[in-house]
Scaffold this motif. Sequence first.
Motif, mmCIF file in Angstrom:
data_model
loop_
_atom_site.group_PDB
_atom_site.id
_atom_site.type_symbol
_atom_site.label_atom_id
_atom_site.label_comp_id
_atom_site.label_asym_id
_atom_site.label_seq_id
_atom_site.Cartn_x
_atom_site.Cartn_y
_atom_site.Cartn_z
ATOM 1 N N SER A 1 71.382 77.421 96.144
ATOM 2 C CA SER A 1 72.334 77.335 95.224
ATOM 3 C C SER A 1 72.035 77.560 93.389
ATOM 4 O O SER A 1 70.986 77.104 92.850
ATOM 5 N N LYS A 2 73.047 77.923 92.150
ATOM 6 C CA LYS A 2 73.000 78.446 91.299
ATOM 7 C C LYS A 2 74.047 77.700 90.567
ATOM 8 O O LYS A 2 75.468 78.046 90.724
ATOM 9 N N LEU A 3 73.997 76.870 89.888
ATOM 10 C CA LEU A 3 75.023 75.916 89.302
ATOM 11 C C LEU A 3 75.699 76.317 87.629
ATOM 12 O O LEU A 3 74.279 76.104 87.138
ATOM 13 N N PHE A 4 76.334 77.151 87.368
ATOM 14 C CA PHE A 4 76.677 76.966 86.160
ATOM 15 C C PHE A 4 76.952 76.109 85.318
ATOM 16 O O PHE A 4 78.183 74.954 85.888
ATOM 17 N N VAL A 5 75.696 75.799 84.046
ATOM 18 C CA VAL A 5 76.726 75.386 83.547
ATOM 19 C C VAL A 5 77.532 75.528 81.589
ATOM 20 O O VAL A 5 75.799 75.918 81.568
ATOM 21 N N PRO B 1 76.672 70.308 76.138
ATOM 22 C CA PRO B 1 75.159 69.936 76.145
ATOM 23 C C PRO B 1 76.160 68.187 76.780
ATOM 24 O O PRO B 1 74.229 67.953 77.655
ATOM 25 N N GLU B 2 76.856 67.432 76.628
ATOM 26 C CA GLU B 2 76.734 66.641 77.902
ATOM 27 C C GLU B 2 76.419 66.737 79.255
ATOM 28 O O GLU B 2 76.002 65.395 79.815
ATOM 29 N N LEU B 3 76.505 68.015 79.633
ATOM 30 C CA LEU B 3 76.885 67.844 81.323
ATOM 31 C C LEU B 3 74.932 68.243 80.958
ATOM 32 O O LEU B 3 74.850 68.900 82.606
ATOM 33 N N PHE B 4 74.195 68.723 80.293
ATOM 34 C CA PHE B 4 72.765 69.784 80.669
ATOM 35 C C PHE B 4 72.449 68.086 81.291
ATOM 36 O O PHE B 4 71.208 69.114 82.759
ATOM 37 N N ALA B 5 71.466 67.223 81.005
ATOM 38 C CA ALA B 5 70.626 66.374 81.385
ATOM 39 C C ALA B 5 71.056 65.654 82.458
ATOM 40 O O ALA B 5 70.414 65.474 83.351
ATOM 41 N N LYS B 6 73.001 65.892 82.713
ATOM 42 C CA LYS B 6 73.401 65.137 84.441
ATOM 43 C C LYS B 6 73.082 66.747 85.240
ATOM 44 O O LYS B 6 72.501 66.297 86.779
ATOM 45 N N ALA B 7 72.970 67.931 85.137
ATOM 46 C CA ALA B 7 72.767 69.049 85.800
ATOM 47 C C ALA B 7 71.696 69.062 86.024
ATOM 48 O O ALA B 7 71.267 69.545 87.438
ATOM 49 N N PRO C 1 59.870 66.213 82.846
ATOM 50 C CA PRO C 1 59.541 67.096 82.726
ATOM 51 C C PRO C 1 59.074 66.874 84.232
ATOM 52 O O PRO C 1 59.462 66.337 85.114
ATOM 53 N N ASN C 2 58.331 67.825 85.471
ATOM 54 C CA ASN C 2 59.285 68.135 86.913
ATOM 55 C C ASN C 2 60.487 67.887 87.042
ATOM 56 O O ASN C 2 60.966 67.178 88.872
ATOM 57 N N HIS C 3 61.255 68.244 86.811
ATOM 58 C CA HIS C 3 62.515 68.222 87.787
ATOM 59 C C HIS C 3 63.224 69.455 88.362
ATOM 60 O O HIS C 3 63.808 68.972 88.806
ATOM 61 N N GLY C 4 62.081 70.296 89.250
ATOM 62 C CA GLY C 4 61.659 70.512 90.057
ATOM 63 C C GLY C 4 62.904 71.943 89.776
ATOM 64 O O GLY C 4 63.309 72.234 91.232
ATOM 65 N N LYS C 5 63.594 71.787 88.889
ATOM 66 C CA LYS C 5 64.967 73.458 89.105
ATOM 67 C C LYS C 5 64.505 74.556 88.532
ATOM 68 O O LYS C 5 63.637 74.612 87.225
ATOM 69 N N THR C 6 64.833 75.824 89.248
ATOM 70 C CA THR C 6 64.660 77.102 88.165
ATOM 71 C C THR C 6 65.626 77.114 87.457
ATOM 72 O O THR C 6 66.967 76.753 87.802
ATOM 73 N N LEU C 7 66.014 76.875 86.724
ATOM 74 C CA LEU C 7 65.710 77.412 85.016
ATOM 75 C C LEU C 7 66.294 79.212 84.448
ATOM 76 O O LEU C 7 65.689 79.453 84.040
ATOM 77 N N ILE C 8 67.994 79.387 84.875
ATOM 78 C CA ILE C 8 68.421 80.334 83.904
ATOM 79 C C ILE C 8 69.328 80.139 82.367
ATOM 80 O O ILE C 8 69.618 78.863 83.498
ATOM 81 N N VAL C 9 68.887 81.399 81.955
ATOM 82 C CA VAL C 9 70.163 81.000 81.158
ATOM 83 C C VAL C 9 70.837 81.917 81.451
ATOM 84 O O VAL C 9 70.491 83.599 81.133
ATOM 85 N N LEU D 1 69.800 75.616 88.221
ATOM 86 C CA LEU D 1 70.614 76.152 86.507
ATOM 87 C C LEU D 1 70.461 76.846 86.081
ATOM 88 O O LEU D 1 70.129 77.971 85.725
ATOM 89 N N SER D 2 72.321 76.924 85.588
ATOM 90 C CA SER D 2 72.333 78.609 84.929
ATOM 91 C C SER D 2 73.594 78.384 83.807
ATOM 92 O O SER D 2 74.544 77.673 83.998
ATOM 93 N N PHE D 3 72.648 78.017 82.933
ATOM 94 C CA PHE D 3 73.092 77.909 81.156
ATOM 95 C C PHE D 3 74.206 79.107 81.109
ATOM 96 O O PHE D 3 73.126 79.999 80.657
ATOM 97 N N ASP D 4 75.422 78.986 80.918
ATOM 98 C CA ASP D 4 75.685 79.787 80.897
ATOM 99 C C ASP D 4 76.299 80.015 79.195
ATOM 100 O O ASP D 4 77.082 79.500 78.276
ATOM 101 N N LEU D 5 76.177 81.152 78.368
ATOM 102 C CA LEU D 5 76.429 81.777 76.929
ATOM 103 C C LEU D 5 77.839 82.440 76.857
ATOM 104 O O LEU D 5 77.879 82.989 76.242
#
Length: 293
Positions: free
Chosen positions: A3-7, A12-18, A56-64, A26-30
Motif C-alpha cells: 500500500s502507498k498512501l498519498f499525503v 502538514p498536519e497529516l505528515f506525522a499522523k501518516a 527514526p525507525n519509522h519503517g516506511k518507504t518514503l516517496i515524493v 507514503l507518497s507525499f504529493d506536490l
Amino acid sequence: MRSKLFVPGSRPELFAKALQGLADSLSFDLEDAVAESRKAQARALLRDFLRAQLPPNHGKTLIVRVNAMDTAHFEADIAAVVQPGVHIVNLPKPENTDQVRAAAAQIEQAARANGCFQPPRLLLNIESPRALRIAAELAGAHASVVGLQLGLGDLFEPLGIARREPAAIQQAMFAVRMAAAEAGVYAYDGAFANIQDTEGFVAEAQLSKRLGFLGKTCIHPSQVALANEVYRPSNEEIAHALQVVQAASAAEANAVGAYVVDGKMVDAPFVRRAHAIVEGARSLGLLPSAHPH
C-alpha cells in the motif's frame, strides 16, 4: 510495498499522523493534490518536515511525487525534497528517455547538495499513450528507475475510455507489467478514485495482483487495509511456496530439473516465484526469519 498512501504536501498536519498509520509507504504529493497557488508553500513545508521531523525507525518507504518536468515547479521540487530519508521520487508524465535521464541527473545533483548518501530511486508514472508504448524504454533509461506506476485516470479520461472498462484496464495493466518485466523493475498499480466503492477497489487490486503488480496506491486511509490484505500472500500461497522451495532443494541435491509438488509440475520459473513469495511473507513477519530457504 503493498500500500502507498498519498499525503498532500499542503497538509502538514497529516505528515506525522501518516507515519503512524498502516500504509507500507507514503507518497507525499506536490502535484495533483496541491493547488497551483500553494505549490511553493507545500514544497517548503515538506522540505522542513523531511529535514527536521522524521522520526527514526519509522519503517516506511518514503516517496515524493514531484511536479512534471514541463512545469515551472520541477527543479525547485527536486532541490527541496531530495533529502536523507527519502527513498523514491515519483515522476509524473515522462514522455521520453531523455527526460528520465535528466530527472535522474537532477536528483543526483540535489542529493550531493543536500547530503544524501544514497540518491532516491525513480518511480515513473505511465499516464499517456506514448508512455505506455515506450514504457520498457523509459524504465530502462537509467539505473535509478525502480518501477513503473500505472495512471489510468490520466491515460483514459482524455481519450474517452471509461475508467472502469475491464478490457481496457486489463490491457493497460498487462502492457505495463510486461514493460516492467523487460526492464527488470516492478509494476505498481495506481489510484482508485471512488473512496466509497470498496468492492471496486478490491476487485481492481486483485486484478493487478494476479497480473504481478507489487501493490496499489491509496488516496484515503480507509483503502490502506484493503490493499494490505489483497497483496499479502495468502496462507495457501505461503504453504505451497514453502513446499516448492523445500522440494527444489531436494531436487537440486539429486540433480533433478523438473518434479511434481501437490500434483503440479515444477521447474525453475516456479521455484523463483516460490522464493519471492517466501521472502515476501518473511518481510511481513508471516514467517520466522530463520526459516530455511
